[in-house]
Design an enzyme around this catalytic site. Structure first.
Site, short mmCIF file in Angstrom:
data_model
loop_
_atom_site.label_atom_id
_atom_site.label_comp_id
_atom_site.label_asym_id
_atom_site.label_seq_id
_atom_site.Cartn_x
_atom_site.Cartn_y
_atom_site.Cartn_z
N HIS A 45 20.98 51.46 35.19
CA HIS A 45 20.37 52.07 34.28
C HIS A 45 20.95 51.85 32.72
O HIS A 45 21.04 52.34 31.81
CB HIS A 45 20.29 53.56 34.18
CG HIS A 45 19.66 54.09 35.36
ND1 HIS A 45 18.45 54.18 35.45
CD2 HIS A 45 20.31 54.55 36.52
CE1 HIS A 45 18.19 54.64 36.62
NE2 HIS A 45 19.17 54.83 37.33
N THR A 46 21.40 50.34 32.62
CA THR A 46 22.08 50.07 31.67
C THR A 46 20.95 50.16 30.50
O THR A 46 19.80 49.85 30.80
CB THR A 46 22.26 48.55 31.40
OG1 THR A 46 22.27 47.99 32.89
CG2 THR A 46 23.67 48.35 30.86
N GLN A 47 21.27 50.53 29.09
CA GLN A 47 20.32 50.74 28.09
C GLN A 47 20.37 49.79 27.09
O GLN A 47 21.38 48.98 26.88
CB GLN A 47 20.39 52.25 27.55
CG GLN A 47 20.69 53.11 28.59
CD GLN A 47 21.85 54.28 28.02
OE1 GLN A 47 22.20 54.20 26.95
NE2 GLN A 47 22.46 54.86 28.92
#
Lengths: 281, 260
Positions: A45-47
């Protein structure tokens, strides 16, 4: 080396096979929506940060610390909000300055608020004394654990924080921690653009811990003000209105100054600039 | 007015033929024999006080706090089984935290009491647990001003201007009724609370005690639940002792090591 900017430094495909774009394009999209493909990598879930705050600066002086952060909330290149308070007071002894994603700043705000409430439960009746409760080093370590664990889950809080305050012995404490869980201390600290532009200026006066005792409060405040001026000149995502906190060791006090303005700027040169917008005559 | 349960009092949650859950009534007995505690609601705040019976000379004075906080703006004092009281407060803290995480606001006092009332009542429904052996006096300030409630082992709770629990509750209630609670300042209420605890201590006069006082006031503590500061505490104790002597009574209170 492949000189194409999008492939800088990458070993050739021939040797290592094609780049796995799944890493870079990890997203928050619900994997149930599309069938979870057979993958070597866990769901990530790197944003990317949406609304952001820019630099936080801090410097130690002979009797404490000065820390500052402007009130800008940028939405990319849109200067959306001008009243964002990025210096958080935690308990009696700590100021946390946060840059980076603003919604993650608010998440940290809630986490630290809950921490403050919980720690106060068993403080007894000395909550107002110097000896009691939550100190800057505790806040910093707690924040570091949270940030590091989030990064290890590949779901970071996209921030860089400076924790300024007093430790258990009442001495000045200044330490940095960011989205990677990297933490380090120095008498001068800054995040974002401040790290590039302000740190060299701060270090001209305070190069190491030994120089701290030679810097007076007035000089430290002026130095930070000058750095905020430089940043407003040069950082395209900054604002001339900022908050500054001055922490003094001797009386264990925290002075919080809001709505401080950058002053004495020279913008005359802008008239002579050609090539952008309408000519100013 | 004790009546014998004759078999209907052996398990929790059992109704007797006259519709009573005896275990809940017996729980109240635990409260009736314990140290006195009281709460006062004034126009702008709350005062909570308790008579801590000193069970051993080895106990450190002024440690072992009994009055606890929920969130920042609510205080709780209880009479009865201390561990049950701590469990009750813990539940209150969890409720306050979950409300805050959902609504980003501190919980209102009536809402908190509602949740606490439910919780205490739940322990009257099953024979695998026993009821709480405490009367808890919960006070706090929210957007609608100060509130004071008392929860009993049955789970019932009422809002009060002033409440008292424990052995000296009759004395305390009689004194509290004499106060003009509509106009008294929180600072004065602190002194009255101290005086009333000292008076109520007569019911336990063979034992030594320590007074614990907390307050919440919009004006004095900015709406936060705090222990009464040392100078005001000393003033209150002095007032309590003088008033006590005026009424000509007692070998008053023993040794209080109020100085920390």
């Amino acid at each position: 080396m492949n000189h194409d900017p999008f492939h800088w430094g990458r070993p050739s495909d021939a040797t290592y096979g094609p780049y796995n774009h799944q890493i870079a394009h990890a997203s928050n999209v619900n994997p149930m929506a599309r069938q979870q493909q057979q993958s070597d990598f866990p769901t990530m879930h790197t944003q990317r940060p949406m609304m952001t705050g820019t630099s936080v600066l801090a410097i130690k002086y002979q009797d404490g610390i000065v820390i500052a952060a402007d009130n800008m909330g940028s939405y990319g290149s849109l200067m959306k909000l001008d009243n964002v308070e990025r210096l958080l007071k935690v308990g009696q002894s700590t100021i946390v300055g946060i840059s980076g994603d603003l919604s993650d700043l608010q998440a940290i705000q809630r986490i630290l608020n809950d921490l403050e409430i919980d720690e106060a439960y068993d403080a007894g009746d000395d909550e107002d004394t110097i000896a009691a409760g939550l100190k800057a080093n505790h806040v910093h370590e707690y924040l570091t654990r949270i940030l590091y664990n989030r990064r290890s889950k590949m779901d970071p809080l996209w921030n860089a924080c400076v924790v300024a305050g007093f430790d258990d012995e009442g001495k000045s404490f200044l330490k940095y921690v960011d989205l990677l869980g990297v933490a380090f201390a120095s008498p001068t600290l800054a995040t974002g653009f401040g790290a590039h532009l302000a740190i060299p200026l701060l270090r001209q006066r305070v190069d190491s811990e030994a120089d701290v005792k030679n810097l007076t409060k007035a000089d430290a405040i002026q130095l930070i003000k000058d750095c905020m001026k430089v940043l407003f000149y040069r950082d395209a995502r900054s604002l001339d209105k900022y908050s500054m906190a001055v922490l003094s060791e001797s009386d264990h006090k925290v002075e919080f100054h809001k709505n401080v303005k950058v002053e004495d700027m020279k913008w005359g040169f802008a008239k002579g600039i050609k090539g952008y917008g309408m000519p100013q005559l | 007015m004790t009546s014998i349960g004759t078999g209907y009092d052996l398990s929790n949650s059992i109704f007797s033929p006259d519709g009573r859950n005896f275990q809940v009534e017996y729980a109240s007995k635990a409260v009736e024999n314990a140290g006195t505690s009281l709460g006062i609601r004034t126009k702008d705040g709350i005062v909570l006080a308790t008579e801590k019976i000193i069970t051993s000379k080895l106990l450190v004075p002024n440690k072992n706090k009994r009055i606890q906080t929920i969130d920042r703006h609510v205080g709780v004092v209880y009479s009865g089984l201390i561990p049950d009281g701590r469990h009750f407060v813990n539940r209150g803290r969890d409720e306050a935290e979950s409300f805050r995480s959902l609504y980003k606001e501190p919980i209102g006092i009536p809402g908190l009491l509602d949740r606490l009332g439910y919780y205490v009542q739940a322990y009257t429904c099953y024979n695998s647990v026993r009821p709480f052996g405490i009367n808890a006096i919960v006070g706090g300030i929210d957007d609608d001003g100060p509130h004071l409630y008392m929860v009993e082992p049955s789970g019932v709770y009422w809002g009060y201007y002033a409440a008292a629990a424990g052995k000296g509750r009759q004395t305390a209630k009689a004194e509290l009724e004499k106060l003009d609670l509509t106009t008294i300042s929180t600072r004065d209420a602190v002194k009255e609370a101290a005086r009333i605890i000292y008076l109520a201590h007569e019911d336990n006069k063979d034992k030594e005690f320590e007074l614990e006082l907390t307050w919440i006031s919009k004006e004095e503590t900015n709406g936060l639940h705090k222990f009464v500061p040392k100078d005001l505490l000393e003033e209150a104790i002095k007032y309590a002792e003088e008033e006590g002597d005026d009424d000509g009574s007692s070998d008053s209170s023993s040794d209080e090591e109020m100085d920390d």
